[in-house]
Design an enzyme around this catalytic site. Structure first.
Site, PDB file in Angstrom:
ATOM      1  N   SER A 577     -48.793  42.194  13.605  1.00 44.71           N
ATOM      2  CA  SER A 577     -48.173  40.975  13.140  1.00 44.71           C
ATOM      3  C   SER A 577     -46.957  40.675  14.012  1.00 44.71           C
ATOM      4  O   SER A 577     -47.082  40.540  15.218  1.00 44.71           O
ATOM      5  CB  SER A 577     -47.824  41.119  11.663  1.00 44.71           C
ATOM      6  N   ASP A 662     -57.252  34.687   9.106  1.00 41.29           N
ATOM      7  CA  ASP A 662     -55.846  35.070   8.992  1.00 41.29           C
ATOM      8  C   ASP A 662     -54.992  33.855   8.653  1.00 41.29           C
ATOM      9  O   ASP A 662     -55.022  32.842   9.352  1.00 41.29           O
ATOM     10  CB  ASP A 662     -55.376  35.694  10.318  1.00 41.29           C
ATOM     11  N   HIS A 697     -55.419  38.350   7.367  1.00 39.71           N
ATOM     12  CA  HIS A 697     -54.329  39.086   8.006  1.00 39.71           C
ATOM     13  C   HIS A 697     -54.381  40.577   7.698  1.00 39.71           C
ATOM     14  O   HIS A 697     -54.023  41.400   8.541  1.00 39.71           O
ATOM     15  CB  HIS A 697     -52.996  38.502   7.541  1.00 39.71           C
TER      16      HIS A 697
END
Length: 723
Positions: A577, A662, A697
């Protein structure tokens, strides 16, 4: 929090010349179609963007089209290429997967917590991927082990909901009278949930259905009114609060809409359960609205108006509100105020600001107050008595050089014990009940690790690396002394994050044992951009100081090599991330330091993403990264954005992961990055993109499936370390 940014461009060159030069250079590197075993090469389609007088060319902008069959075909081709390149590790991947899964106690359960007349907990059954949420009547000692299995009530079996689906996320919520269960379900991974309701007394599924909302909801005291948050379908910004009354034919009522696009909204309930709170949250500012839980038809009232750079959080117990605030307190302080007067002018200080201690949070009990603090980069829990509690204030002693400790589930303010969780790099997650009066701690559960795990086989340490500007950077590490090379020849995996003030503490990972047992040293660099060393640690790793995050990480890697913890030819890095942005930056800045890098769901296209307010999370992150519509921030971002700084040069081996759905870092950021690297890099090192076509995600939702990706990552690292 976003997790990871964006693009590749060059300032101030005549537009025509820039387009022609980049197009020719990239076209010459591409091929019409890859031969079997060759990497796929995305077709460059120059997209021109002009800002601040500069022309930026993004030749892979077209990969944003999620529904385009060519985009899907490209992602699938990358997946196929990865499978081909890693085919020789298939046996190793399977061995690793079975090894990791074999350490899991499959018929496990959480520690029950008491809420009203029930003990609530989750459990897993052997061979099943998802939890089963349960409860029992609180008519005996649930820890005694003699509870009647027939007394268990299943609230929701997520395995049943997930049957036949590639992805499932479920968030249950029980009404205050413990009769109605709300179940929020996401079967895509983009964090849009549909909420259903079940009468637990009759087992009946109610006709009420709330589609396309967040999983964040709170109940009013009447157990018939529920408040929930709806997000913008395009930007995914949570910005509207609605009121829903069970059984009502009337349309749900919009009770608050956050007009500022840089804020998002979430709901919570006070510890006393007497108040509901709608919190408007911004990187640097907060505004809390309150509503009495016994007034479900009322209006939320502003607790304290939002102010410039004022962050605060609120809880309530007894007849007072308690406030954690950074007003005249960079590391935060604790205030309180009477219920009838919530304005800042009436706040009374309960805990003063300290320059050397970060005040992170608190928990309210009738007899004591628990302070979650951070000193010298380590988490601390401090107990302070209230009134005549009969004991002195004190800290809990955790006894290891590096660890993770924090508050657990404490729903009952009348409890005489505090529940907290503790773990370290060598100690599995443990849940304790602690009596502040007697200082007795009772271990309720320590996660079992199967497969012969013995914590004494592993050693953890805490070191300090020196950054290029002299800052001392804490580093936590763990290794197995009997298999680590004494001559500094061990492979090293260095992990980092360094954004949003999120601290990366030393927690236990049973899957990591597969690397440690094969001779790896694992380290965590507690770099600036996190908040380990206080608020200033965060402030000095964001906006126009963001590069400190990257140089701190590099310094940590160099220090571990210099101190003999790592073979200089086998240093690896991993982050996800916003930590994926870190990976992209150090990949560009010091390609010679790393043999390989793993970037998971990486935010690598910083400039393009932060220029596009239609992309989820952009608008309320300008205070984290900067607003590139301002020239100063644009130039600074452009100088480190991984996608924008790809060059025709040699790079380390690279494995990149993403998810098609995501909602935080859009899949096209890593896809574009890999496409540009394929066209421009000059080495033959591995460049692999793994796209989960069914998840978002967080990757796969099943507790076993998620370790398939872990096995791939570990096989990638182990294979490189053996070369």
């Amino acid at each position: 929090m976003r997790r990871a940014p964006e693009t590749t461009f060059r300032p101030a060159v005549p537009a025509g010349a820039a387009i022609l030069a980049i197009t020719l250079a990239l076209t010459s590197c591409s091929a019409p179609a890859p031969e079997p075993g060759e990497p796929p090469l995305a077709e460059p389609r120059p997209h021109e963007l002009e800002i601040h007088g500069d022309v930026r060319i993004d030749e892979y902008y077209w990969l944003r089209e999620r529904e385009d069959p060519e985009v899907i075909a490209y992602l699938e081709a990358e997946n196929a290429y990865l499978e081909g390149v890693m085919a020789h590790t298939e046996d190793l991947q399977e061995t690793l997967f079975q090894e990791i899964r074999g350490r899991i106690v499959e018929d496990d359960s959480s520690v029950p917590y008491r809420d009203g007349d029930y003990w609530y907990y989750t459990r897993y059954e052997k061979g099943k991927q998802y939890p089963i949420h349960c409860r029992r009547r609180a008519d005996g000692d649930v820890f005694g082990g003699a509870a009647d299995p027939a007394a268990e009530e299943t609230l929701v079996d997520v395995n049943e909901i997930a049957e036949g689906k590639e992805y499932t996320a479920v968030r249950p919520s029980v009404s205050p009278d413990h009769r109605i269960l709300a179940v929020a379900v996401d079967d895509v991974g983009r964090r849009f949930y549909t909420v259903h309701f079940k009468d637990l007394a009759t087992g009946e599924t109610l006709p009420d259905v709330i589609p396309d909302v967040t999983a964040n909801l709170v109940w009013a005291a009447d157990s018939e009114t529920v408040f929930y948050v709806r997000q913008d379908p395009d930007t995914l910004r949570a910005y509207q609060v609605f009121r829903h009354r069970l059984g009502s034919d009337a349309a749900d009522e919009l009770v608050y809409e956050e007009p500022d696009e840089t804020f998002s909204v979430f709901l919570r309930r006070s510890q006393s359960r007497e108040y509901l709170m709608a919190v408007s949250s911004h990187t640097l500012r907060t505004e809390v609205r309150i509503l009495r839980a016994d007034d479900p038809g009322g209006d939320f009232a502003v607790f304290e108006p939002r102010g410039e750079r004022h962050e605060y959080s609120v809880d309530h117990l007894g007849e007072r509100f308690f406030i954690r605030t950074n007003d005249e307190a960079p590391n935060f302080r604790l205030m309180s105020t009477a219920e009838e007067d919530t304005g800042r002018a009436s706040w009374r200080e309960e805990l003063a600001h300290r320059d050397d201690v970060l005040f992170e949070g608190f928990e309210l009990f009738d007899r004591f107050l628990v302070l979650a603090e951070r000193r010298d980069g380590l988490e601390q829990l401090r107990i302070e008595p209230i009134g005549g509690a009969g004991f002195e204030g004190h800290d809990l002693d955790f006894g290891e050089p590096t660890y993770s400790a924090g508050l657990s589930v404490n729903p009952e303010p009348s409890s005489r014990t505090l529940r907290y969780a503790y773990q370290s790099l060598t100690t599995p997650r443990s849940v304790f009940d602690y009596d502040p009066a007697t200082r007795e701690r009772t271990l309720r559960k320590q996660d079992r690790v199967l497969g012969g795990f013995d914590s004494t086989n592993y050693r953890s340490e805490r070191l300090w690396a020196t950054a290029q500007d002299g800052a001392r950077v804490p580093v936590s590490l763990v290794y197995r002394p009997d298999v680590r090379s004494a001559e500094g020849g061990s492979p090293l995996l260095l992990y980092g994050y360094g954004s949003y003030g999120a601290s990366m503490d030393a927690s236990f990972s049973s899957q990591l044992l597969s690397l440690l047992d094969r001779g790896f040293v694992y380290a965590i660099a507690h770099i600036r951009g996190g908040e380990e060393m206080g608020r200033s640690w965060y402030e000095s790793g964001k906006l126009l100081h963001k590069k400190n995050t990257f140089t701190d990480f590099i310094a940590a890697g160099e220090h571990l090599v210099a101190e003999g913890y790592a073979d200089p030819d086998r240093v690896y890095a991993m982050g996800g991330s916003a930590g994926g942005l870190l990976m992209g930056a150090v990949f560009n800045m010091r390609p010679d330091l790393w043999d390989g890098i793993v970037a998971r769901v990486p935010f690598v296209d910083v400039v393009t993403t932060m220029l596009d307010a239609s992309i989820p999370l952009t608008t309320f992150e300008w205070d984290e990264w900067g607003d590139p519509r301002e020239r100063e921030y644009y130039d600074y971002m452009l100088s480190y954005s991984p996608y924008d700084n790809v060059e025709a040069r040699d790079y380390p081996h690279l494995l990149v992961t993403t998810g098609l759905h995501d909602s935080q870092v859009q899949y096209w950021e890593p896809a574009k990055w890999v496409a540009r690297l394929r066209a421009m890099k000059t080495d033959d090192n591995r460049l692999l993109l793994d796209t989960n076509m069914d998840a978002g995600h967080g990757g796969a939702s099943g507790r076993f499936d998620r370790y398939r990706e872990t096995a791939l990552v570990y096989a990638f690292l182990l294979d490189l370390a053996e070369d």
